[in-house]
Motif scaffolding. Structure first.
Motif, PDB file in Angstrom:
ATOM      1  N   UNK A  63       1.007  -0.864   0.109  1.00 20.61           N
ATOM      2  CA  UNK A  63      -0.396  -0.010   0.228  1.00 20.61           C
ATOM      3  C   UNK A  63       1.060   1.161   0.036  1.00 20.61           C
ATOM      4  N   UNK A  64      -0.004   3.075  -0.237  1.00 21.18           N
ATOM      5  CA  UNK A  64       1.028   4.309  -0.186  1.00 21.18           C
ATOM      6  C   UNK A  64       2.051   3.612   0.927  1.00 21.18           C
ATOM      7  N   UNK A  65       3.358   4.500   1.088  1.00 18.86           N
ATOM      8  CA  UNK A  65       4.157   5.053   2.446  1.00 18.86           C
ATOM      9  C   UNK A  65       4.481   3.876   2.673  1.00 18.86           C
ATOM     10  N   UNK A  66       4.565   2.230   2.208  1.00 15.12           N
ATOM     11  CA  UNK A  66       5.230   0.824   2.481  1.00 15.12           C
ATOM     12  C   UNK A  66       6.838   1.054   1.994  1.00 15.12           C
ATOM     13  N   UNK A  67       7.693   0.920   3.362  1.00 14.14           N
ATOM     14  CA  UNK A  67       9.182   0.782   3.134  1.00 14.14           C
ATOM     15  C   UNK A  67       8.903  -1.054   2.367  1.00 14.14           C
ATOM     16  N   UNK A  68       9.268  -1.740   1.665  1.00 13.88           N
ATOM     17  CA  UNK A  68       9.062  -3.121   1.365  1.00 13.88           C
ATOM     18  C   UNK A  68      10.868  -3.844   1.342  1.00 13.88           C
ATOM     19  N   UNK A  69      11.334  -4.831   1.205  1.00 18.36           N
ATOM     20  CA  UNK A  69      12.023  -5.828   0.858  1.00 18.36           C
ATOM     21  C   UNK A  69      12.255  -6.633  -0.628  1.00 18.36           C
ATOM     22  N   UNK A  70      13.007  -6.436  -1.427  1.00 22.12           N
ATOM     23  CA  UNK A  70      13.052  -6.938  -3.094  1.00 22.12           C
ATOM     24  C   UNK A  70      14.212  -7.545  -3.489  1.00 22.12           C
TER      25      UNK A  70
ATOM     26  N   UNK B 245      17.230  -5.525  -2.662  1.00 22.80           N
ATOM     27  CA  UNK B 245      17.261  -4.410  -2.934  1.00 22.80           C
ATOM     28  C   UNK B 245      15.948  -3.696  -0.994  1.00 22.80           C
ATOM     29  N   UNK B 246      16.392  -2.644  -0.936  1.00 27.27           N
ATOM     30  CA  UNK B 246      15.062  -1.610  -0.299  1.00 27.27           C
ATOM     31  C   UNK B 246      14.340  -0.905  -1.386  1.00 27.27           C
ATOM     32  N   UNK B 247      12.775  -1.143  -0.586  1.00 22.86           N
ATOM     33  CA  UNK B 247      11.674  -0.148  -1.715  1.00 22.86           C
ATOM     34  C   UNK B 247      11.533   0.817  -0.904  1.00 22.86           C
ATOM     35  N   UNK B 248      10.440   1.546  -1.435  1.00 18.65           N
ATOM     36  CA  UNK B 248       9.685   2.371  -0.740  1.00 18.65           C
ATOM     37  C   UNK B 248       8.532   2.519  -1.878  1.00 18.65           C
ATOM     38  N   UNK B 249       6.719   2.109  -1.310  1.00 18.03           N
ATOM     39  CA  UNK B 249       5.943   2.120  -2.074  1.00 18.03           C
ATOM     40  C   UNK B 249       5.060   3.623  -2.308  1.00 18.03           C
TER      41      UNK B 249
ATOM     42  N   UNK C 174       0.926   3.704  -7.597  1.00 15.48           N
ATOM     43  CA  UNK C 174       1.357   3.831  -8.928  1.00 15.48           C
ATOM     44  C   UNK C 174       3.030   4.054  -9.069  1.00 15.48           C
ATOM     45  N   UNK C 175       3.800   4.280  -7.682  1.00 16.70           N
ATOM     46  CA  UNK C 175       5.187   4.868  -8.528  1.00 16.70           C
ATOM     47  C   UNK C 175       6.238   4.206  -6.954  1.00 16.70           C
ATOM     48  N   UNK C 176       6.717   3.724  -7.530  1.00 17.29           N
ATOM     49  CA  UNK C 176       8.089   2.585  -5.803  1.00 17.29           C
ATOM     50  C   UNK C 176       9.822   3.141  -7.035  1.00 17.29           C
ATOM     51  N   UNK C 177       9.868   3.028  -5.928  1.00 20.14           N
ATOM     52  CA  UNK C 177      11.491   3.647  -5.974  1.00 20.14           C
ATOM     53  C   UNK C 177      12.354   2.524  -5.577  1.00 20.14           C
TER      54      UNK C 177
END
Length: 244
Positions: free
Chosen positions: A166-173, A199-203, A207-210
């Motif tokens: 969901x939006x404002x989510x930190x995640x591992x990839x 990697x570490x990412x942020x939603x 529609x946009x994540x990095x």
């Protein structure tokens, strides 16, 4: 979002300060700057894939490849499975080994045109989200060489501060992708390469994540196997129809 920006800036500065950068020769760590776009046409069935990858042998500069990929896909089951096909352009400055030193062979730079077809499917188990991608490529080189290659990609996303992406989510990839040549009489070996990534990412929003991560690419010649820092942006903003 400000904390996230400071985090990524700190990671970048730490790498700049700790990595010895050499533009004349190939360093032990390169970087890939990647943009992935998947734009829904507005009907929930068809998507346009657009992709740019700028790959460097060193942390800054010393270009390895420019890759441009585009295609069209159609969802086949509740937006969890996607069939796609398209075209890829690749310009490469290959590596060469001379007296034990690995460096760029500018005289051997070449271009490649590919057509590709793929099937992608997603599912989740608890808070672990899986993506499977099966891709087949037809590769046309500017020296009239032709090759066929199959690829299998398995990715996992694990949200950290929420139960889903969901939006404002930190995640591992994480992902692993294996490449196999299927026309071995014109290729050096059946095994082409393998890529392992974390990697570490942020939603930011739906529609946009990095992501910022590290990828290890192993190829047939171990001298040319490399570590690549990756900065990746994913854009799934839809294309709205004119009457919307």
């Amino acid at each position: 979002m400000h904390k996230l920006g400071r985090f990524f800036f700190a990671v970048l500065m730490m790498l700049v300060l700790t990595i010895s950068i050499s533009r004349a020769q190939v360093s032990d760590l390169g970087n890939w700057l990647i943009y992935f776009g998947n734009q829904d046409f507005g009907n929930g069935k068809w998507v346009w894939h657009n992709e740019i990858q700028y790959r460097n042998y060193n942390f800054l500069g010393n270009t390895e490849q420019l890759l441009l990929r585009t295609g069209v896909g159609k969802y086949v089951s509740d937006r969890n499975s996607l069939v796609s096909a398209g075209y890829t352009f690749v310009r490469t400055r290959p590596l060469v080994e001379l007296d034990g030193v690995v460096d760029v062979n500018d005289a051997g730079k070449f271009q490649e045109h590919r057509t590709w077809q793929q099937f992608l499917t997603r599912h989740h188990v608890g808070r672990v989200f899986f993506t499977h991608r099966y891709r087949f490529e037809q590769r046309f080189f500017d020296n009239n060489d032709f090759r066929l290659r199959a690829r299998y990609f398995l990715a996992l996303h694990v949200p950290l501060n929420n139960m889903s992406m969901t939006p404002k989510t930190y995640y591992l990839s994480f992902y692993n992708e294996i490449f196999m040549n299927t026309q071995v009489e014109n290729n050096p070996a059946l095994f082409d390469r393998n890529r392992l990534y974390g990697a570490i990412g942020y939603q930011f929003n739906p529609s946009i994540r990095m992501e910022v991560g590290m990828m290890r690419q192993n190829v047939n010649n171990n001298l040319f196997s490399r570590n690549q820092l990756q900065f990746v942006v994913f854009n799934n903003l839809p294309i709205k129809r004119k009457n919307q």
